[in-house]
Design a protein around this motif. Structure first.
Motif: not given
Length: 321
Positions: A9-14, A25-29, A58-63, A65-70
């Protein structure tokens, strides 16, 4: 994998806040696209991490995080292996195209900066295009045969605007600009002549003071052209404002209109003599235009641009000969 949607929710609100630019948003992705593509290709985080040269956690966490942001699950987990979800398959196509475009762009800029075969974006005045610029490039390419040129021809102010915009590396212009954001060096000067029809009352003369043409109609370049500003300044110095019968964009067009009897003009020498006109030496005021090379202050030169700039500066006093 089950997601805790409350953490999203905080990410979506942001993401939805009006004061966040779309580009954020693009820069974060962007950093995660290659990571996602590698995992999707291998369907295995450990193998993808090895290829990318990064720790598997590190890669697992990045993936994750990507799913969470999307806000979607890109993979279905099967022990240590993964498979793309429908959303992941849709996303992968766009990611592959984006990475291909980035790779092509990187190859292009590397090629442009290549010392032997790079590119120079070079602008110049219309009046220098028939002989001066081809001669310069021919001489330069004798020692740098593979350097490529992107040539843009136009009037002075347009060239300077394109320098400021970063479209050009260098340009030949007149008058030599004096602007804080540009660097300019004088290379040469070119005598201007009063061009009159060959049946004009002045055609029997060889020399003339410009004040003697005060009552003539002039054909000139349009406002914004460097030669127009020089013409207006010289006429003002001679004590009059020229009466303009026609404004054009090409010096040789003006010379043709002089031959047709439409007026007289202050012009640089033609590439080849033109019938129908007589060209008089102006004795007063001193009728010349300075030609210079300009570039954007702080511009970082690639090796081919640096080599061509050095070549141009070595032609001081010889540019038009």
């Amino acid at each position: 994998m089950r997601h805790d949607h409350s953490s999203q929710r905080p990410l979506l609100q942001l993401r939805n806040r009006k004061d966040i630019h779309d580009s954020s948003w693009a820069l974060a992705l962007a950093p995660r696209l290659a990571q996602f593509e590698a995992v999707a290709r291998h369907e295995h985080v450990t193998r993808a991490a090895y290829e990318l040269g990064m720790p598997q956690p590190t890669l697992s966490r990045a993936i994750v995080r990507l799913e969470e942001e999307l806000g979607v699950a890109l993979f279905a987990r099967h022990g240590r292996t993964l498979s793309l979800s429908p959303a992941g398959r849709a996303f992968l196509g766009s990611v592959e195209r984006a990475l291909t475009d980035i790779e092509r762009a990187a190859e292009s800029v590397r090629a442009d900066a290549d010392p032997a075969a790079g590119k120079v974006a070079f602008g110049f005045l219309h009046t220098l295009g028939s002989e001066t610029v081809p001669g310069l490039i021919r001489t330069f390419r004798a020692d740098h045969p593979q350097v490529r040129f992107q040539l843009i021809q136009g009037f002075g102010e347009a060239m300077l605007d394109r320098l400021r915009a970063g479209d050009l590396d260098l340009c030949l212009t007149s008058p030599v600009p004096d602007a804080p954001e540009l660097v300019a060096r004088r290379l040469d000067e070119q005598k201007l002549r009063l061009v009159v029809p060959d049946d004009h009352a002045l055609a029997t003369r060889k020399r003339i003071r410009l004040a003697e043409a005060a009552d003539e109609l002039f054909v000139t370049l349009e406002e914004g052209f460097g030669l127009r500003r020089i013409t207006d300044a010289l006429c003002a110095e001679a004590g009059f404002t020229p009466k303009v019968a026609f404004e054009g964009e090409e010096a040789e067009t003006l010379r043709g209109l002089v031959a047709a009897g439409l007026g007289v003009a202050l012009l640089p020498p033609p590439p080849v003599p033109r019938p129908g006109v007589v060209e008089l030496t102006v004795t007063a005021p001193r009728a010349v235009r300075e030609i210079g090379v300009a570039w954007l202050d702080g511009h970082v030169d690639t090796p081919p641009v640096a080599a061509f700039k050095k070549f141009l500066l070595s032609r001081r006093g010889q540019l038009l000969h």
